[in-house]
Design a protein around this motif. Structure first.
Motif, PDB file in Angstrom:
ATOM      1  N   GLU A   1      -2.254  -4.659   4.183  1.00 18.85           N
ATOM      2  CA  GLU A   1      -2.099  -3.319   5.112  1.00 18.85           C
ATOM      3  C   GLU A   1      -2.959  -3.229   6.381  1.00 18.85           C
ATOM      4  OE1 GLU A   1      -0.668   0.327   6.549  1.00 18.85           O
ATOM      5  OE2 GLU A   1       0.067  -1.111   4.920  1.00 18.85           O
TER       6      GLU A   1
ATOM      7  N   ALA B   1       0.758  -1.218  -0.165  1.00 18.35           N
ATOM      8  CA  ALA B   1       0.107   0.133   0.124  1.00 18.35           C
ATOM      9  C   ALA B   1       0.817   1.368   0.007  1.00 18.35           C
ATOM     10  CB  ALA B   1      -0.911   0.129   1.335  1.00 18.35           C
TER      11      ALA B   1
ATOM     12  N   LEU C   1      -7.310   4.115   3.936  1.00 15.69           N
ATOM     13  CA  LEU C   1      -7.574   3.245   4.906  1.00 15.69           C
ATOM     14  C   LEU C   1      -7.781   3.942   6.199  1.00 15.69           C
ATOM     15  CD1 LEU C   1      -5.229   0.300   3.675  1.00 15.69           C
ATOM     16  CD2 LEU C   1      -7.599   0.340   3.198  1.00 15.69           C
ATOM     17  N   ASP C   2      -7.298   4.941   6.225  1.00 16.59           N
ATOM     18  CA  ASP C   2      -7.435   5.637   7.457  1.00 16.59           C
ATOM     19  C   ASP C   2      -8.799   6.132   7.902  1.00 16.59           C
ATOM     20  OD1 ASP C   2      -4.571   5.814   8.219  1.00 16.59           O
ATOM     21  OD2 ASP C   2      -4.094   8.006   7.377  1.00 16.59           O
TER      22      ASP C   2
ATOM     23  N   ARG D   1      -2.517  -3.481  10.383  1.00 19.20           N
ATOM     24  CA  ARG D   1      -2.939  -2.494  11.395  1.00 19.20           C
ATOM     25  C   ARG D   1      -3.663  -2.995  12.447  1.00 19.20           C
ATOM     26  NH1 ARG D   1      -4.694   3.044   8.016  1.00 19.20           N
ATOM     27  NH2 ARG D   1      -2.888   3.168   6.851  1.00 19.20           N
TER      28      ARG D   1
ATOM     29  N   ASP E   1      -2.967   4.834  -0.793  1.00 21.36           N
ATOM     30  CA  ASP E   1      -3.876   3.942  -0.133  1.00 21.36           C
ATOM     31  C   ASP E   1      -4.059   4.247   1.352  1.00 21.36           C
ATOM     32  OD1 ASP E   1      -4.024   2.599  -2.893  1.00 21.36           O
ATOM     33  OD2 ASP E   1      -2.067   1.536  -2.399  1.00 21.36           O
ATOM     34  N   ARG E   2      -2.973   4.443   2.033  1.00 20.32           N
ATOM     35  CA  ARG E   2      -2.865   4.369   3.376  1.00 20.32           C
ATOM     36  C   ARG E   2      -3.743   5.566   3.998  1.00 20.32           C
ATOM     37  NH1 ARG E   2       2.743   3.206   2.266  1.00 20.32           N
ATOM     38  NH2 ARG E   2       3.359   5.786   2.805  1.00 20.32           N
TER      39      ARG E   2
END
Length: 254
Positions: free
Chosen positions: A80, A52, A60-61, A84, A56-57
């Motif tokens: 990812e 990622a 995803l947050d 996490r 992307d990150r």
């Protein structure tokens, strides 16, 4: 839930066969969707097959609760999320994609989004990244299915085409050789078109953004009190706690 999308085997053959499966195994393209008129849409296999990235990150947050990644491909998003500690499941109709996701340590199922799935109605977030709004060539049906999968008021995060486009087309997957798949239906949907379809289906737009040439929109599914809820900013979304009181139980159904 069985629909016409499940009864049509063409997409399953296309995404499960060469050249797509070969590209995922090697992690390299070139790979394209080709319309009947010869127009080509490049598929970013190299990016999909890496970890990622920052875009992307950031996406995803925003996720809430347990996450269902529809059309997970080679699994970078699921991996990812797993790293996490967020409960997540990838689904894909490509055996090569599911196998690669599993090798990265992400749970995944060989399954169509229109087939019965674990945790229906209990997912906090549904992801449609990397053009997966095109699945089945029917965005309205895909939005309706996402609403069935989510908890009331759940979050759909979709990557849209970076153009104001709204088209339904028949395409084939083609690679660097003459090999190609059987034709299947696909859709290309820009953010304006997605928002029109979402409002018609009583979704509430939350936020839209772009980064590194990619475009995204987040939508919230209908709840009994949704008409009275104010729109939330991206900052509010990212700070919310998961809505599902026990998200691990969703993935545990696999």
């Amino acid at each position: 839930m069985t629909t016409a999308h499940d009864l049509d085997p063409a997409p399953h053959r296309a995404w499960s066969a060469d050249p797509y499966a070969d590209a995922l195994r090697t992690g390299r393209g070139p790979l394209y969707l080709r319309r009947g008129d010869g127009w080509l849409l490049p598929l970013d296999v190299e990016r999909w097959c890496t970890g990622a990235d920052a875009v992307d990150r950031a996406l995803l947050d925003l996720c809430e609760g347990a996450v269902l990644d529809v059309g997970c491909g080679p699994g970078r998003m699921v991996a990812e999320l797993a790293a996490r500690g967020i409960p997540a499941l990838g689904i894909d109709i490509s055996a090569a994609a599911v196998a690669r996701t599993a090798r990265l340590g992400g749970p995944a199922l060989l399954r169509s989004v229109f087939a019965p799935l674990p945790g229906e109605g209990r997912w906090g977030t549904v992801l449609l990244a990397d053009g997966n709004l095109g699945i089945g060539g029917d965005p309205a049906a895909l939005l309706a299915r996402a609403a069935e999968l989510l908890v009331p008021g759940g979050l759909l995060i979709a990557e849209t085409a970076p153009l104001d486009v709204d088209e339904r087309v028949s395409v084939r997957i083609v690679g660097p050789t003459a090999a190609q798949t059987a034709p299947f239906l696909w859709a290309r949907v820009g953010t304006p078109a997605l928002l029109r379809a979402a409002r018609a289906a009583h979704w509430r737009p939350v936020v839209q953004w772009s980064a590194e040439g990619r475009c995204f929109a987040a939508l919230r599914s209908r709840t009994a009190s949704s008409s009275a809820e104010p729109a939330k900013s991206a900052a509010v979304i990212s700070s919310q706690r998961p809505r599902n009181p026990s998200p691990e139980s969703v993935v545990a159904d696999v």
